[in-house]
Structures are given as structure tokens and as C-alpha cells.
Design a protein around this motif. Structure first.
Motif, mmCIF file in Angstrom:
data_model
loop_
_atom_site.group_PDB
_atom_site.id
_atom_site.type_symbol
_atom_site.label_atom_id
_atom_site.label_comp_id
_atom_site.label_asym_id
_atom_site.label_seq_id
_atom_site.Cartn_x
_atom_site.Cartn_y
_atom_site.Cartn_z
ATOM 1 N N UNK A 180 0.844 -1.187 0.000
ATOM 2 C CA UNK A 180 0.000 0.000 0.000
ATOM 3 C C UNK A 180 0.883 1.242 0.000
ATOM 4 N N UNK A 181 0.429 2.274 -0.676
ATOM 5 C CA UNK A 181 1.199 3.507 -0.739
ATOM 6 C C UNK A 181 1.290 4.124 0.652
ATOM 7 N N UNK A 182 2.490 4.481 1.065
ATOM 8 C CA UNK A 182 2.659 5.104 2.362
ATOM 9 C C UNK A 182 2.106 6.521 2.328
ATOM 10 N N UNK A 183 1.535 6.977 3.432
ATOM 11 C CA UNK A 183 0.999 8.345 3.449
ATOM 12 C C UNK A 183 2.101 9.370 3.303
ATOM 13 N N UNK A 184 1.776 10.484 2.666
ATOM 14 C CA UNK A 184 2.730 11.550 2.476
ATOM 15 C C UNK A 184 2.866 12.414 3.717
ATOM 16 N N UNK A 185 3.840 13.332 3.712
ATOM 17 C CA UNK A 185 4.074 14.162 4.896
ATOM 18 C C UNK A 185 2.893 15.056 5.252
ATOM 19 N N UNK A 190 -3.448 10.059 8.459
ATOM 20 C CA UNK A 190 -3.111 8.714 7.961
ATOM 21 C C UNK A 190 -1.812 8.213 8.572
ATOM 22 N N UNK A 191 -0.830 9.097 8.711
ATOM 23 C CA UNK A 191 0.441 8.705 9.327
ATOM 24 C C UNK A 191 0.205 8.228 10.758
ATOM 25 N N UNK A 192 -0.560 9.011 11.518
ATOM 26 C CA UNK A 192 -0.808 8.654 12.909
ATOM 27 C C UNK A 192 -1.595 7.347 13.022
ATOM 28 N N UNK A 193 -2.580 7.170 12.149
ATOM 29 C CA UNK A 193 -3.394 5.949 12.215
ATOM 30 C C UNK A 193 -2.566 4.727 11.842
ATOM 31 N N UNK A 197 -1.978 1.690 14.380
ATOM 32 C CA UNK A 197 -2.792 0.511 14.097
ATOM 33 C C UNK A 197 -2.157 -0.457 13.098
ATOM 34 N N UNK A 198 -1.087 -0.060 12.438
ATOM 35 C CA UNK A 198 -0.518 -0.891 11.390
ATOM 36 C C UNK A 198 0.224 -2.097 11.923
ATOM 37 N N UNK A 199 0.515 -3.036 11.008
ATOM 38 C CA UNK A 199 1.355 -4.175 11.346
ATOM 39 C C UNK A 199 2.784 -3.709 11.596
ATOM 40 N N UNK A 200 3.556 -4.559 12.241
ATOM 41 C CA UNK A 200 4.924 -4.158 12.589
ATOM 42 C C UNK A 200 5.722 -3.777 11.347
ATOM 43 N N UNK A 201 5.632 -4.596 10.294
ATOM 44 C CA UNK A 201 6.377 -4.292 9.067
ATOM 45 C C UNK A 201 5.947 -2.960 8.472
ATOM 46 N N UNK A 202 4.656 -2.682 8.528
ATOM 47 C CA UNK A 202 4.161 -1.407 8.009
ATOM 48 C C UNK A 202 4.699 -0.236 8.832
ATOM 49 N N UNK A 203 4.766 -0.417 10.139
ATOM 50 C CA UNK A 203 5.246 0.657 11.000
ATOM 51 C C UNK A 203 6.745 0.895 10.788
ATOM 52 N N UNK A 221 7.526 10.888 16.100
ATOM 53 C CA UNK A 221 6.536 9.821 15.964
ATOM 54 C C UNK A 221 6.910 8.630 16.839
ATOM 55 N N UNK A 222 8.171 8.267 16.840
ATOM 56 C CA UNK A 222 8.632 7.155 17.669
ATOM 57 C C UNK A 222 8.494 7.491 19.148
ATOM 58 N N UNK A 223 8.805 8.702 19.498
ATOM 59 C CA UNK A 223 8.735 9.110 20.900
ATOM 60 C C UNK A 223 7.297 9.059 21.428
ATOM 61 N N UNK A 224 6.323 9.260 20.538
ATOM 62 C CA UNK A 224 4.935 9.312 20.983
ATOM 63 C C UNK A 224 4.433 7.983 21.522
ATOM 64 N N UNK A 225 5.007 6.863 21.106
ATOM 65 C CA UNK A 225 4.557 5.542 21.576
ATOM 66 C C UNK A 225 5.684 4.733 22.208
#
Length: 602
Positions: A180-185, A190-193, A197-203, A221-225
């Protein structure tokens, strides 16, 4: 009909599993309710199993017909030239180990040429022929080193195929966003979702993509979770910060030093030590500097080492592993880690304003030289310091085959990796000319492909010397295999004089002359085949006036291991393909044309 539907008239859910469990435990210990305990229970169990087997095979409940799969996504890239497509089919048809015996023939290992073929094809942006995609994915399944190039060549259809065949599920893990196309900046929601919620590989793919274009946004983004991630996931996510690593990452990495996972702490410390102005680098500089000093009381200056006597909590927090490996002294283990993590710029000021070359040339008291220089080698490789790498490598013709600082082939190879490609090839060429090929295999593996002319000439000359000396030819099979893939194809003409069987002296290895002749014939054939391969791929690009591409690629990732496939006997030659596969349009020069051709098969 869906053959995974439950059987018709199944007596009870899980009854098959119950019968299997009874068979494993024995009817004396457990008897299902449908059986009568006693001496006849084993026979009754087998009868019941036979009935259930028939039901499982034949009695299926009707199910809705599965929907047809969606069409594969379009690939806008230009089609592969016909000759190159046939060449690809031939490379994929090669099977290592198809012949008998252990002796190598004069036929090239075609599958070993596939990585280079893919690199050239990808550089021109060609699309993979549909009929070759299954074989390409099968090859990538068996060889992880092929996966990046294969997935790029197959393109968006790789994920489409992987969803139809579980054998190719590695594609779903390796492809950003699982196709699937990755969301743009600009798509913050979409980036946050996807991140939450994405699979590990997707994240991982999302974090890597954002890190490549906006390092700060990826870190935030990494720091948030971060606090809620699993330890193994934190380690993988942290590794993505290697891309675009900068001073802005220091605060986050400092907090990661307090992580509950030892591996996470060690990775954070390694990243911080690569930032020469970080607080951790400064702390390590103080610790390491207190361990090394110049002794001016002797007739000539000498370095003295006083290794730490204890690994305190602060050192452990900064990534120093307290427990030494088996057979290693604790103090030397702690000392090596401190020096490795200290900025190399610290040492000239600490050691009397000397240059790296002058520092490395100083003698070291009490047999600490090996440990100190080995730690400096690791620091130079980690920090990418070419000046220190040159000092530690020394001159390639030095009597000490490793130079004054390097203590192992692996460390020399890592040091060479910090030098520009041309300088790297020149140093290895000098090493080969001075010391021969017995220790050069690992060093050759870090040189860019194709080898520069001085390096190629040095390797060929060394092989010729070994041949004339009657040396055991089998000990050079690894270098010969590298030469087949890494020598510039233009060198083929220089090798024609080495194809004849040489006269064997009395002290030569029995049969060595014939082996050397076969090995050089194989080398020449492979080089000419590589030239034809590149010509087939570049002919169309030249006709379309595409800009030229320099096909210099790094050598194999694991140079200390023998190149795979080089003990493969009797692989099909370019003009005698494996049964059932087409012969190429452009055979290897000076070879007879094939007697028959067939349409390429997937």
C-alpha cells in the motif's frame, strides 16, 4: 467448494483431535466416550479414525465460491529487451549442484551472476517479465541477499503475488506498507493511524520512509509511543535512527540509555558514540583518556595503559557490558569498550598533539598494543574516520601484513570500508602484490565492483604466479569465484594466454595444471558472458538516449565467507542451456550457436 470447511455430520467438535490424543496416550490411559474400554478399544480406535479420515476427505459442507482476485496493479516501467528477458530465464533456470562430482567445470555459475544482472536492470528501470516473477520470488526466498533487488525489479506485483502464495510472504514484510502507498508528509491523520494501528512491518516501513525525508518528524513519531512498545520492537525502531543521525537525536537517545532492555541501551549508546559532540562521547573520552598516557620517563616515548578496575553503574548505563565473554579478561573487555566509544579527535590533544599516524606508531607497554589498536580500529570504523583508518592500516607493503594497527583481517576490511572506492582498491592491490592472495579474500570483498584496473591486474598476476608455482589450486577457488563476478569484463582478453595446460614441475600438486586451465577457462567464459549481459540490457537504453549509469556496486556483505555456489559442478553453459529453457539470442563470443531454442517458460 471450500475444502477447508468442517466435515459433514461430525459427531462432536474436535473429535479428530480427541482420537489423535487417545492414540498418543494409549487406550489404557484414556478412552473416548464413543469407544468401549477394554481389549477391543485399540481396534475400535483405529476403526473410528478410519471413519473420521473418510469424512475429513470427502464430506464437505457447501460454501460460497471465493471471489476472483483483483487484477494485478499496472507497472508503467518499460519492458525488458527480448534478449535480456531470455538471458534472465537462463539465469533463473540454473540449479547449483545439478552435476556430479566435486570438480568445477568450465561452465559459469549462472545463478551467481543474477545479482549483477538485477543491479544493471534496475539501474535502467526495466520491469520484470510476468512469466519470470514466480522464479524470481523463489530465488529471493532462498537467498536473502537477493530480496531488495528482486523486489525492486518485480515491482508492485510482488505483493499481489505474495498474497496468493504463502511461500512468498517475506515480500509482505520487506515491502514498505505491504504494497500500500505510504501516506505523504501532509497526511498527518493517515500517518498517525498507520503508526498506531498498522502491522509491525508497516510501522517499520513508515518510520524509515519518514526518517529519510524528515528525521525530526520520525523521531517525534517514535517518541509518541516509545513507552508502550515491546523491547524487541523498540530495538528495531531505534535502529532506524541511524539514517540521518544528528545532534537533534541526542536527547531521545540519552533517555533510551535508561531503557529496561540491555540491547536497547547498547544500541542507544552506540548511536550516541557516533555523535562526537554528544554528552556520552564526552564521558567516554574522559574515561578512556584516563586509561592511556604517554610515558616520557623512558628513552623513547611509549604509551602506557591502566585499564579500569571496576565497571560501575554509570559505565553500564552508557552501554559498557559488564560481563566479559568467555576467555576474555574483564579489565581488557571494559577498556576496549571505553576506547571504542571515545571520539578519536580526543587522542591528539590527550597524547601530546601527535597525529593519528604518530600515535599509532608509538610502542605500547605491557602487551596492551593489540587491545588498544583493535579498539581504535572499531572506533575508526564506527565513526567513519578515514584519517585514523589510514594510520591503522599502514602501507600495504609493510612487513607486518596488517600494518601497524590492524590485528585481524576483519578489522582491516572494516577500516578499508571508510576509504573512497579508488583508494580502497589501490590499497588492496598493493597488499595483493606484496603478500599474495592467501590472506586477501576478505579484503577483496570490500572493494567496489567491477574492480578497478590496478586491483584486477594485481589479482590476475597473483593467480598466474600461484599457477606457475604449482600451488594447490583448490585453495584459490574462493578468490577465483570472486574474480568471476568482480573483474572488469574487459580483462578477458588478458587471460587468453592462461588457458593452456601448463607444464607441471616435479613438486607441483598432481593434476594442478589441468585444474588451473579449467579455472581460467571458466573465468574467461564468465567475463565474456557478463559483457554480453550488460550489452543486452544497455542496448535498449542507449537507443532511447537514456543517461549512462555507472554500475559500481559494493562487494558481498560477508567477505569472510566463501562465495556461494563456487563448488557447483557442471552448470549449464550459455550456449547449452538447461533442458526445457531457451538459449540466448546473443551467445557468448567465440562459442557455437545453439542447435535449438524453445519459448521461455515461467
Amino acid at each position: 467448494m471450500n475444502r477447508t470447511s468442517p466435515p459433514v455430520d461430525t459427531p462432536a467438535p474436535g473429535s479428530w483431535e480427541e482420537l489423535v490424543t487417545t492414540a498418543l496416550l494409549g487406550t489404557d490411559r484414556r478412552t473416548p466416550p464413543v469407544l468401549v474400554p477394554g481389549r477391543a478399544a485399540p481396534s475400535a480406535l483405529l476403526d473410528a479414525a478410519a471413519v473420521q479420515t473418510v469424512r475429513r476427505r470427502a464430506g464437505l459442507r457447501p460454501a460460497r465460491a471465493a471471489g476472483r482476485p483483483r487484477p494485478a496493479p499496472a507497472d508503467p516501467r518499460p519492458a525488458l529487451p527480448v534478449a535480456a528477458a531470455r538471458r534472465l530465464t537462463m539465469l533463473l533456470a540454473d540449479r547449483p549442484g545439478a552435476g556430479g562430482g566435486g570438480r568445477r567445470s568450465t561452465a559459469p555459475d549462472l545463478l551467481e551472476l543474477l545479482p549483477q544482472w538485477l543491479q544493471v536492470a534496475n539501474s535502467h528501470g526495466f520491469a520484470a517479465p510476468p512469466q519470470t516473477m514466480p522464479a524470481l520470488l523463489d530465488a529471493a526466498r532462498g537467498r536473502t541477499d537477493l530480496r531488495p533487488a528482486v523486489l525492486r525489479f518485480v515491482g508492485p506485483r510482488a505483493v499481489w503475488l505474495a498474497r496468493l502464495n504463502p511461500d512468498w510472504r517475506f515480500t509482505l514484510r520487506a515491502t514498505p506498507g505491504a504494497g500500500a502507498a505510504l501516506p505523504g508528509p501532509e497526511e498527518a491523520d493517515r500517518v498517525r493511524r498507520l503508526w498506531q494501528e498498522g502491522l509491525f512491518a508497516e510501522r517499520v516501513a513508515l518510520l524509515s520512509a519518514i526518517r529519510a525525508r524528515e528525521p525530526g518528524a520520525a523521531r517525534e513519531l517514535l517518541d509518541s509511543t516509545w513507552a508502550t512498545e515491546r523491547a524487541e520492537d523498540r530495538l528495531m525502531f531505534l535502529d532506524s535512527l541511524r539514517t540521518g543521525l544528528g545532534p537533534e537525536d541526542e536527547d531521545f537517545l540519552e533517555r533510551a540509555l535508561a531503557d529496561r532492555s540491555r540491547n536497547v541501551r547498547a544500541t542507544a549508546a552506540e548511536l550516541l558514540s557516533a555523535l562526537p559532540h554528544s554528552a556520552l562521547a564526552a564521558r567516554m573520552a574522559v574515561r578512556a583518556g584516563s586509561c592511556v598516557a604517554v610515558d616520557h620517563m623512558r628513552t623513547a616515548p611509549m604509551l602506557t595503559v591502566e585499564a579500569p578496575h571496576v565497571c560501575d553503574a554509570d559505565m553500564e548505563r552508557d552501554g559498557v557490558a559488564a560481563k566479559a565473554p568467555a576467555g576474555r579478561g574483564e579489565r581488557s573487555w571494559w577498556f576496549g569498550q571505553l576506547v571504542e566509544a571515545a571520539p578519536l579527535a580526543t587522542w591528539p590533544a590527550r597524547l601530546g598533539g601527535r597525529t593519528p599516524g604518530e600515535i599509532v606508531a608509538l610502542p605500547v607497554a605491557d602487551d596492551w598494543q593489540g587491545e588498544l589498536h583493535a579498539a581504535w580500529c572499531r572506533a575508526a570504523a564506527r565513526q567513519g574516520d578515514a584519517g585514523w583508518a589510514r594510520a591503522l592500516l599502514g602501507t600495504p607493503s609493510a612487513p607486518e601484513a596488517g600494518g601497524p594497527g590492524a590485528v585481524s583481517l576483519a578489522e582491516r576490511a572494516k577500516l578499508l570500508g571508510t576509504l573512497p572506492a579508488g583508494e580502497r582498491a589501490e590499497w588492496v592491490a598493493g597488499f595483493v602484490a606484496a603478500h599474495g592472495l592467501s590472506e586477501a579474500f576478505q579484503l577483496l570483498g570490500v572493494c567496489a565492483v567491477p574492480w578497478a584496473e590496478p586491483l584486477g591486474r594485481a589479482v590476475v598476476d597473483a593467480l598466474n604466479i600461484a599457477r606457475d608455482a604449482g600451488s594447490y589450486p583448490w585453495s584459490f577457488s574462493g578468490v577465483m569465484g570472486l574474480a568471476e563476478r568482480c573483474l572488469d569484463p574487459v580483462e578477458a582478453g588478458r587471460l587468453d594466454g592462461l588457458l593452456a595446460v601448463p607444464d607441471e614441475s616435479e613438486d607441483a600438486s598432481p593434476g594442478a595444471g589441468g585444474y588451473w586451465a579449467e579455472a581460467f577457462q571458466r573465468l574467461v567464459t564468465t567475463l565474456r558472458l557478463r559483457a554480453v549481459m550488460i550489452q543486452e540490457l544497455e542496448a535498449t537504453a542507449a537507443a532511447e538516449h537514456r543517461p549512462p549509469t555507472h554500475h559500481t556496486t559494493p562487494a558481498p556483505d560477508a567477505p569472510d565467507q566463501p562465495a556461494p555456489g563456487h563448488s557447483t559442478p557442471d552448470a549449464p553453459t550459455p550456449n547449452h542451456p538447461a533442458p526445457g529453457h531457451s538459449a540466448p539470442d546473443n551467445p557468448v563470443p567465440d562459442a557455437p550457436a545453439p542447435e535449438h531454442t524453445e519459448a521461455p517458460r515461467p
